[in-house]
Design a protein around this motif. Structure first.
Motif, mmCIF file in Angstrom:
data_model
loop_
_atom_site.group_PDB
_atom_site.id
_atom_site.type_symbol
_atom_site.label_atom_id
_atom_site.label_comp_id
_atom_site.label_asym_id
_atom_site.label_seq_id
_atom_site.Cartn_x
_atom_site.Cartn_y
_atom_site.Cartn_z
ATOM 1 N N ASP A 17 0.785 -1.233 0.000
ATOM 2 C CA ASP A 17 0.000 0.000 0.000
ATOM 3 C C ASP A 17 0.815 1.279 0.000
ATOM 4 O O ASP A 17 0.259 2.376 -0.061
ATOM 5 N N ALA A 18 2.146 1.185 0.063
ATOM 6 C CA ALA A 18 2.952 2.403 0.138
ATOM 7 C C ALA A 18 4.389 2.145 -0.276
ATOM 8 O O ALA A 18 4.901 1.027 -0.152
ATOM 9 N N ILE A 19 5.042 3.211 -0.733
ATOM 10 C CA ILE A 19 6.479 3.166 -0.964
ATOM 11 C C ILE A 19 7.087 4.340 -0.216
ATOM 12 O O ILE A 19 6.578 5.459 -0.264
ATOM 13 N N CYS A 25 -4.026 0.412 -6.069
ATOM 14 C CA CYS A 25 -3.050 -0.320 -6.888
ATOM 15 C C CYS A 25 -2.022 -0.980 -5.970
ATOM 16 O O CYS A 25 -1.456 -0.327 -5.089
ATOM 17 N N LYS A 26 -1.786 -2.273 -6.139
ATOM 18 C CA LYS A 26 -0.869 -2.991 -5.270
ATOM 19 C C LYS A 26 0.575 -2.818 -5.724
ATOM 20 O O LYS A 26 0.952 -3.258 -6.808
ATOM 21 N N PHE A 27 1.386 -2.167 -4.891
ATOM 22 C CA PHE A 27 2.809 -2.026 -5.161
ATOM 23 C C PHE A 27 3.529 -3.329 -4.825
ATOM 24 O O PHE A 27 3.102 -4.071 -3.941
ATOM 25 N N GLY A 79 6.890 -1.318 -9.611
ATOM 26 C CA GLY A 79 6.163 -2.420 -10.214
ATOM 27 C C GLY A 79 4.894 -2.717 -9.430
ATOM 28 O O GLY A 79 4.942 -2.910 -8.216
ATOM 29 N N CYS A 80 3.770 -2.744 -10.143
ATOM 30 C CA CYS A 80 2.469 -2.963 -9.510
ATOM 31 C C CYS A 80 1.804 -4.185 -10.142
ATOM 32 O O CYS A 80 2.447 -4.960 -10.834
ATOM 33 N N ASP A 81 0.533 -4.347 -9.901
ATOM 34 C CA ASP A 81 -0.224 -5.418 -10.532
ATOM 35 C C ASP A 81 -0.625 -4.961 -11.931
ATOM 36 O O ASP A 81 -1.538 -4.147 -12.079
ATOM 37 N N GLN A 82 0.124 -5.389 -12.938
ATOM 38 C CA GLN A 82 -0.100 -5.121 -14.359
ATOM 39 C C GLN A 82 0.457 -3.783 -14.852
ATOM 40 O O GLN A 82 0.563 -3.576 -16.051
ATOM 41 N N SER A 83 0.822 -2.877 -13.980
ATOM 42 C CA SER A 83 1.280 -1.563 -14.427
ATOM 43 C C SER A 83 2.566 -1.143 -13.729
ATOM 44 O O SER A 83 2.964 -1.709 -12.708
ATOM 45 N N LEU A 84 3.226 -0.137 -14.320
ATOM 46 C CA LEU A 84 4.362 0.529 -13.702
ATOM 47 C C LEU A 84 3.921 1.918 -13.268
ATOM 48 O O LEU A 84 3.182 2.598 -13.991
ATOM 49 N N GLU A 85 4.361 2.316 -12.098
ATOM 50 C CA GLU A 85 4.101 3.664 -11.619
ATOM 51 C C GLU A 85 5.408 4.441 -11.700
ATOM 52 O O GLU A 85 6.444 4.005 -11.171
ATOM 53 N N LEU A 86 5.410 5.573 -12.392
ATOM 54 C CA LEU A 86 6.589 6.422 -12.514
ATOM 55 C C LEU A 86 6.424 7.583 -11.539
ATOM 56 O O LEU A 86 5.549 8.431 -11.720
ATOM 57 N N TRP A 87 7.262 7.621 -10.521
ATOM 58 C CA TRP A 87 7.125 8.613 -9.456
ATOM 59 C C TRP A 87 8.294 9.582 -9.502
ATOM 60 O O TRP A 87 9.430 9.223 -9.235
ATOM 61 N N VAL A 101 1.748 3.535 -16.109
ATOM 62 C CA VAL A 101 2.050 2.998 -17.428
ATOM 63 C C VAL A 101 1.591 1.540 -17.484
ATOM 64 O O VAL A 101 2.138 0.700 -16.771
ATOM 65 N N PRO A 102 0.577 1.186 -18.288
ATOM 66 C CA PRO A 102 0.226 -0.233 -18.458
ATOM 67 C C PRO A 102 1.441 -1.004 -18.967
ATOM 68 O O PRO A 102 2.147 -0.544 -19.859
ATOM 69 N N ALA A 103 1.693 -2.184 -18.389
ATOM 70 C CA ALA A 103 2.951 -2.864 -18.703
ATOM 71 C C ALA A 103 2.815 -4.365 -18.892
ATOM 72 O O ALA A 103 3.364 -4.926 -19.841
ATOM 73 N N HIS A 104 2.137 -5.065 -17.999
ATOM 74 C CA HIS A 104 2.042 -6.523 -18.026
ATOM 75 C C HIS A 104 0.601 -6.959 -17.782
ATOM 76 O O HIS A 104 -0.268 -6.140 -17.467
ATOM 77 N N GLU A 105 0.385 -8.261 -17.891
ATOM 78 C CA GLU A 105 -0.930 -8.840 -17.607
ATOM 79 C C GLU A 105 -0.974 -9.500 -16.236
ATOM 80 O O GLU A 105 -1.953 -10.146 -15.876
ATOM 81 N N GLY A 106 0.091 -9.337 -15.459
ATOM 82 C CA GLY A 106 0.158 -9.913 -14.123
ATOM 83 C C GLY A 106 0.991 -9.036 -13.219
ATOM 84 O O GLY A 106 1.471 -7.957 -13.615
ATOM 85 N N LEU A 107 1.196 -9.466 -11.986
ATOM 86 C CA LEU A 107 1.993 -8.727 -11.026
ATOM 87 C C LEU A 107 3.422 -8.571 -11.519
ATOM 88 O O LEU A 107 4.035 -9.533 -11.994
ATOM 89 N N ILE A 108 3.971 -7.363 -11.409
ATOM 90 C CA ILE A 108 5.377 -7.113 -11.764
ATOM 91 C C ILE A 108 6.199 -7.379 -10.513
ATOM 92 O O ILE A 108 6.300 -6.560 -9.608
#
Length: 332
Positions: free
Chosen positions: A240-242, A264-266, A282-290, A300-307
């Motif tokens: 839930d946090a970084i 979104c699950k980090f 890396g999140c569930d299916q997406s990348l978060e650019l912070w 950023v949509p990235a994968h179909e599963g957890l990164i």
């Protein structure tokens, strides 16, 4: 995504960015343009189905030429980073591999596994592991090479036990408590070891094995750690946090920034190889650019599963993402 508003201070040069972000372009290779005005892009350049099962770890060699991946199929695979073509496969573990990493100075590869062992491999010879370290009483969850002591590696297990291993004499060089899910040596000097211990980060002195500080603040268990290249900052990731921490000269840490998830699950993170003010999550299916300097983020949509894992090469400036969808992707 909700972003907290803690002050960053004069930490690093800011990334060239603005408040206006463009729409994410989807295609064969284009992933996103974070700032059309200033030209910052984050683009998918290659992808490969790396396994028939979940991929949960990846790591670049020091020269950026190779990428290692591993996961539920019990194998580590070495890929040419240029083209993502397989070079060799390392087999021997009897259960899933939890972590894979290259030595920063030697042609060695290390893996940790649910089979409770740590293996060290010759990256140029995949036939048999050079060393098999036994001693963990439960699943080994993470492994790392010391940045400038070629003979030293470290691992941790689900019971919170950390073990140092000597490649020179194939023995355990020390055992102590303090890490459960992920460990990482401080880059360059290797004076400290960061270890995720439930919902806190232990900062351990490598020589004395004494704990210098316990970085607390996460509500949920920490799953991933990453240092910036200078070894001055460390990021810790829970679902839930970084949190971004600044490390003092005595190993004491201070949280200077936090990004809170709104659902979104980090899971994983890495500092951008060309700009340390940008964290890739890396999140569930997406990348978060912070952008930690401007305290803004985008998805950023990235994968179909957890990164499950991210890796960077400061030589080629490539970013690798490994996912439960069985794919590994390269970004630049």
């Amino acid at each position: 995504m909700k972003v907290s508003r803690n002050k960053i201070g004069k930490r690093r040069k800011p990334m060239k960015s603005s408040a206006n972000t463009s729409e994410i372009a989807r295609g064969d290779t284009v992933a996103s343009n974070m700032d059309a005005n200033n030209g910052f892009t984050f683009t998918e350049v290659n992808s490969v189905e790396a396994s028939s099962m979940k991929v949960i770890s990846c790591h670049f060699s020091a020269d950026g030429k190779w990428l290692a991946t591993a996961g539920h199929d019990k194998k580590a695979v070495l890929w040419y980073a240029d083209g993502l073509k397989p070079k060799s496969t390392f087999e021997g573990h009897t259960s899933l591999i939890t972590d894979v990493c290259f030595s920063p100075s030697m042609p060695y590869l290390a893996t940790s596994s649910f089979d409770k062992t740590i293996r060290v491999w010759d990256a140029g010879n995949p036939r048999d592991s050079l060393h098999i370290f036994r001693g963990h009483s439960t699943c080994a969850l993470s492994v790392d090479f010391h940045p400038n002591r070629n003979e030293l590696i470290c691992s941790c297990d689900g019971n919170g036990e950390i073990r140092y291993w000597s490649i020179t004499d194939s023995n355990c060089a020390g055992v102590f408590k303090g890490g459960t899910s992920h460990i990482k040596f401080q880059p360059r000097l290797g004076r400290y070891l960061a270890a995720a211990e439930d919902n806190a980060v232990s900062i351990l002195d490598v020589e004395t094995q004494a704990r210098q500080d316990l970085l607390q603040g996460h509500v949920k268990p920490i799953q991933f750690l990453c240092w910036d290249p200078s070894g001055e900052y460390i990021a810790s990731v829970s679902e839930d946090a970084i949190r971004l921490w600044k490390l003092g000269s005595g190993g004491e840490g201070e949280c200077i920034q936090e990004l809170i998830s709104n659902g979104c699950k980090f899971h994983s993170c890495v500092f951008h190889p060309a700009n340390s003010s940008l964290l890739i999550i890396g999140c569930d299916q997406s990348l978060e650019l912070w952008n930690t300097t401007e305290n803004k983020s985008m998805t950023v949509p990235a994968h179909e599963g957890l990164i499950a894992s991210l890796a960077v090469s400061t030589v080629t400036r490539l970013v690798a993402s490994a996912s439960h969808d069985k794919f590994v992707k390269l970004w630049i």
